[in-house]
Design an enzyme around this catalytic site. Structure first.
Site, PDB file in Angstrom:
ATOM      1  N   CYS A   1       0.831  -1.207   0.000  1.00 13.91           N
ATOM      2  CA  CYS A   1       0.000   0.000   0.000  1.00 13.91           C
ATOM      3  C   CYS A   1       0.874   1.270   0.000  1.00 13.91           C
ATOM      4  CB  CYS A   1      -0.938  -0.006   1.197  1.00 13.91           C
ATOM      5  SG  CYS A   1      -0.080  -0.142   2.754  1.00 13.91           S
TER       6      CYS A   1
ATOM      7  N   ARG B   1       4.014   1.442  -1.628  1.00 14.26           N
ATOM      8  CA  ARG B   1       5.010   1.517  -2.704  1.00 14.26           C
ATOM      9  C   ARG B   1       4.814   0.459  -3.764  1.00 14.26           C
ATOM     10  NH1 ARG B   1       9.381   1.850  -0.002  1.00 14.26           N
ATOM     11  NH2 ARG B   1       8.337   1.879   2.004  1.00 14.26           N
TER      12      ARG B   1
ATOM     13  N   HIS C   1      18.672   0.928   0.419  1.00 13.25           N
ATOM     14  CA  HIS C   1      17.248   1.267   0.443  1.00 13.25           C
ATOM     15  C   HIS C   1      16.412   0.038   0.825  1.00 13.25           C
ATOM     16  CE1 HIS C   1      13.483   3.170  -0.881  1.00 13.25           C
ATOM     17  NE2 HIS C   1      13.195   1.986  -1.376  1.00 13.25           N
TER      18      HIS C   1
ATOM     19  N   SER D   1       8.862   3.040   5.834  1.00 10.36           N
ATOM     20  CA  SER D   1       7.399   2.908   5.775  1.00 10.36           C
ATOM     21  C   SER D   1       6.715   4.181   6.239  1.00 10.36           C
ATOM     22  CB  SER D   1       6.944   1.775   6.688  1.00 10.36           C
ATOM     23  OG  SER D   1       7.463   0.565   6.223  1.00 10.36           O
TER      24      SER D   1
ATOM     25  N   GLU E   1       6.662  -0.618  11.298  1.00 11.00           N
ATOM     26  CA  GLU E   1       5.574  -1.590  11.078  1.00 11.00           C
ATOM     27  C   GLU E   1       6.168  -2.968  10.755  1.00 11.00           C
ATOM     28  OE1 GLU E   1       3.836  -2.136   7.490  1.00 11.00           O
ATOM     29  OE2 GLU E   1       5.209  -0.945   6.304  1.00 11.00           O
TER      30      GLU E   1
ATOM     31  N   GLY F   1     -13.139  -6.668   3.426  1.00 15.79           N
ATOM     32  CA  GLY F   1     -11.825  -7.260   3.104  1.00 15.79           C
ATOM     33  C   GLY F   1     -11.373  -8.105   4.278  1.00 15.79           C
TER      34      GLY F   1
HETATM   35  N1  NAP Z   1      -1.459  -5.988   4.314  1.00 11.92           N
HETATM   36  C1  NAP Z   1      -1.387  -4.824   4.919  1.00 11.92           C
HETATM   37  O1  NAP Z   1      -0.824  -4.725   6.007  1.00 11.92           O
HETATM   38  C2  NAP Z   1      -2.055  -3.586   4.334  1.00 11.92           C
HETATM   39  C3  NAP Z   1      -1.926  -2.372   5.006  1.00 11.92           C
HETATM   40  C4  NAP Z   1      -2.563  -1.256   4.487  1.00 11.92           C
HETATM   41  C5  NAP Z   1      -3.314  -1.336   3.345  1.00 11.92           C
HETATM   42  N2  NAP Z   1      -3.393  -2.515   2.694  1.00 11.92           N
HETATM   43  C6  NAP Z   1      -4.216  -2.554   1.478  1.00 11.92           C
HETATM   44  O2  NAP Z   1      -5.375  -3.329   1.782  1.00 11.92           O
HETATM   45  C7  NAP Z   1      -5.763  -4.113   0.656  1.00 11.92           C
HETATM   46  C8  NAP Z   1      -5.783  -5.589   1.071  1.00 11.92           C
HETATM   47  O3  NAP Z   1      -4.505  -5.978   1.449  1.00 11.92           O
HETATM   48  P1  NAP Z   1      -4.217  -7.418   2.090  1.00 11.92           P
HETATM   49  O4  NAP Z   1      -2.789  -7.505   2.394  1.00 11.92           O
HETATM   50  O5  NAP Z   1      -5.190  -7.694   3.174  1.00 11.92           O
HETATM   51  O6  NAP Z   1      -4.487  -8.320   0.790  1.00 11.92           O
HETATM   52  P2  NAP Z   1      -5.184  -9.683   0.616  1.00 11.92           P
HETATM   53  O7  NAP Z   1      -4.881 -10.576   1.769  1.00 11.92           O
HETATM   54  O8  NAP Z   1      -4.867 -10.174  -0.723  1.00 11.92           O
HETATM   55  O9  NAP Z   1      -6.741  -9.237   0.659  1.00 11.92           O
HETATM   56  C9  NAP Z   1      -7.685 -10.141   0.393  1.00 11.92           C
HETATM   57  C10 NAP Z   1      -9.086  -9.550   0.505  1.00 11.92           C
HETATM   58  O10 NAP Z   1      -9.387  -8.822  -0.676  1.00 11.92           O
HETATM   59  C11 NAP Z   1     -10.526  -9.453  -1.294  1.00 11.92           C
HETATM   60  N3  NAP Z   1     -10.471  -9.358  -2.730  1.00 11.92           N
HETATM   61  C12 NAP Z   1      -9.476  -9.721  -3.550  1.00 11.92           C
HETATM   62  N4  NAP Z   1      -9.801  -9.455  -4.833  1.00 11.92           N
HETATM   63  C13 NAP Z   1     -11.051  -8.930  -4.814  1.00 11.92           C
HETATM   64  C14 NAP Z   1     -11.933  -8.466  -5.817  1.00 11.92           C
HETATM   65  N5  NAP Z   1     -11.578  -8.469  -7.100  1.00 11.92           N
HETATM   66  N6  NAP Z   1     -13.126  -7.979  -5.437  1.00 11.92           N
HETATM   67  C15 NAP Z   1     -13.478  -7.954  -4.131  1.00 11.92           C
HETATM   68  N7  NAP Z   1     -12.687  -8.383  -3.131  1.00 11.92           N
HETATM   69  C16 NAP Z   1     -11.484  -8.866  -3.471  1.00 11.92           C
HETATM   70  C17 NAP Z   1     -10.421 -10.904  -0.834  1.00 11.92           C
HETATM   71  O11 NAP Z   1     -11.654 -11.555  -1.030  1.00 11.92           O
HETATM   72  P3  NAP Z   1     -11.761 -13.164  -1.012  1.00 11.92           P
HETATM   73  O12 NAP Z   1     -12.382 -13.468   0.289  1.00 11.92           O
HETATM   74  O13 NAP Z   1     -12.618 -13.531  -2.180  1.00 11.92           O
HETATM   75  O14 NAP Z   1     -10.378 -13.716  -1.154  1.00 11.92           O
HETATM   76  C18 NAP Z   1     -10.058 -10.697   0.622  1.00 11.92           C
HETATM   77  O15 NAP Z   1     -11.149 -10.312   1.404  1.00 11.92           O
HETATM   78  C19 NAP Z   1      -4.738  -3.791  -0.436  1.00 11.92           C
HETATM   79  O16 NAP Z   1      -5.286  -2.788  -1.265  1.00 11.92           O
HETATM   80  C20 NAP Z   1      -3.549  -3.271   0.313  1.00 11.92           C
HETATM   81  O17 NAP Z   1      -2.775  -2.363  -0.470  1.00 11.92           O
HETATM   82  C21 NAP Z   1      -2.805  -3.640   3.167  1.00 11.92           C
END
Ligand code: NAP
Length: 420
Positions: A48, A50, A97, A107, A112, A187
């Site tokens: 998120c 980079r 880097h 970050s 984090e 999500g």
């Molecule tokens: N990981 C972090 O620490 C973090 C921090 C800040 C922001 N983010 C942002 O938050 C978002 C999720 O990150 P994550 O790490 O949690 O990823 P992730 O584990 O891949 O997220 C999966 C979630 O997204 C849903 N999803 C995937 N493709 C979809 C689609 N086409 N339509 C609707 N829902 C969909 C999945 O649904 P299913 O149940 O169907 O799999 C699941 O609920 C990203 O945009 C990321 O940049 C993440």
């Protein structure tokens, strides 16, 4: 051979540009294949905060050209816009880097934990499609070790915040009291889990988790509590919530202005706080114009991080000392790695000469006993080892200071077959 980095991050580009370059979990393999059509070795880190591309170039290549082509393709913007927002780093600056990034110093939320896991995942994904050569693997493994050391030997990640937990803090600030609040989390991946955990730890009254696949939401609520629903029921659920945090990995908007307008009409007059931490965004930005809706995105969390940075200032210095130690270790490895082909070529050329001379001599001395032949072999080997010992030690100590030095050595020893 060199290591290069081309990237775009939260400090060089606004969310509206950054989200174009975001590569979701399901898109990583395709993105690596695209990069693979430009260069054989590379790793992509997309979070998120980079999107960064690490590649290896030979000494004769334009160092960052392949990474640039790749990012230009993702962003689909003019060269002017591209150069306004991207950064390029080469050689030890690119490695440092990566070490800083894995340690949590680069970050938005200093210290984090999530970034270390994301660096590991990026390496694994590139390994899966065979895009990691020995130097890239060593660079990434060293970065992961540095990140681990930073967390074990300093307080950089003590009581660490995450984007998700800061989002919950912002929600608490916006509504005044989480204890009387109902939060919908859209999500159920890592970000959703961290949001739900932070909300529970801060005493939220009710929590509902929605995911495209309801089972994924259920496995999260079975551990952390709350109700699981499918994404299709999320709009309906918003009639009863005062906070929505969106963090689904969707490449398109999941909440649109027209949906929100309809929800507002049939909802009580209670304000609705929406915090969209997804990149690309899950909520159409124009939703912010609707009366009674307070929309925040991931860049709105930046100001909260400034306090976090101030609190960790002394730990940043300790982490930087660890990075300096690891950079010194890395420099020794890199130097040895770079000289290896040259040293190997020098030794094998000497051995070829020794062998052919031995064969000629043996033909003239057919009655030589096996024992004497063994002694002669040993003696000739010792001669070439002794002759090459000093030049090899000098190369090992000084490294290949520049390309001219390498060329001079190749000419001196007539080494045509040195591999890069
Ligand atoms: N990981 C972090 O620490 C973090 C921090 C800040 C922001 N983010 C942002 O938050 C978002 C999720 O990150 P994550 O790490 O949690 O990823 P992730 O584990 O891949 O997220 C999966 C979630 O997204 C849903 N999803 C995937 N493709 C979809 C689609 N086409 N339509 C609707 N829902 C969909 C999945 O649904 P299913 O149940 O169907 O799999 C699941 O609920 C990203 O945009 C990321 O940049 C993440």
């Amino acid at each position: 051979m060199n290591i290069n980095l081309v990237g775009i991050n939260y400090s060089t580009a606004p969310l509206a540009i950054r989200e174009k370059a975001a590569i979701g979990t399901g898109e990583v393999e395709n993105a690596l294949n695209l990069l693979g059509s430009l260069t054989p070795h590379g790793v992509i880190i997309s979070t998120c905060n980079r999107t960064e591309v690490f590649t290896i170039s030979t000494d004769n290549e334009n160092e960052t050209a392949n990474g640039l082509k790749f990012l230009k393709n993702c962003l689909n913007v003019s060269d002017d816009v591209l150069h306004q927002h991207i950064y390029t780093l080469e050689r030890s600056a690119a490695v440092e880097h990566l070490f800083r990034m894995a340690s949590g110093l680069d970050s938005m939320i200093i210290g984090e934990y999530e970034i270390l896991g994301q660096v590991k995942q990026a390496l694994e994904a590139a390994e899966k499609v065979r895009m990691v050569d020995l130097p890239l693997r060593h660079i990434f493994q060293s970065a992961i070790r540095t990140g681990r050391r930073a967390r074990e030997e300093t307080g950089i990640s003590k009581n660490a915040l995450s984007v998700s937990s800061v989002a919950v803090d912002l929600a608490a600030k916006a509504v005044g009291n989480l204890k009387n609040s109902k939060m919908l989390v859209i999500g159920a991946g890592e970000a959703g889990r961290l949001v739900a955990k932070a909300a529970r730890d801060r005493g939220i009254s009710q929590i509902v988790v929605a995911s495209r696949t309801q089972e994924r939401a259920s496995s999260l609520t079975s551990v952390l509590g709350g109700t699981a629903i499918s994404l299709d029921d999320a709009a309906q659920e918003m009639h009863n919530c005062n906070i929505v945090v969106t963090c689904a990995n969707a490449p398109h908007s999941l909440l649109t202005v027209s949906q929100l307008k309809a929800i507002k009409q049939s909802r009580s007059r209670l304000p609705l706080v929406i915090i969209d931490i997804a990149v690309p965004r899950n909520v159409e930005p124009e939703v912010a114009q609707l009366e009674g809706v307070f929309l925040y995105n991931i860049d709105d969390l930046y100001s909260i991080n400034k306090k976090n940075r101030r609190q960790r200032e002394s730990e940043i210095k300790k982490t930087e000392s660890i990075i300096a130690e690891e950079m010194a270790k890395f420099a020794v490895w890199w130097r040895n790695h770079k000289i290896r082909p040259l040293v190997r070529a020098m030794m094998s050329k000497a051995e070829r000469i020794r062998y052919s001379q031995m064969e000629r001599t043996m033909k003239k001395m057919p009655s030589l006993s096996d024992e004497d032949r063994y002694r002669l072999e040993k003696m000739t080997r010792a001669i070439i080892t002794r002759i090459l010992k000093d030049p090899i030690n000098i190369i090992k100590t000084n490294g290949l200071t520049d390309d001219n030095f390498t060329e001079t050595l190749k000419e001196l020893f007539q080494l045509s077959e040195v591999d890069k």
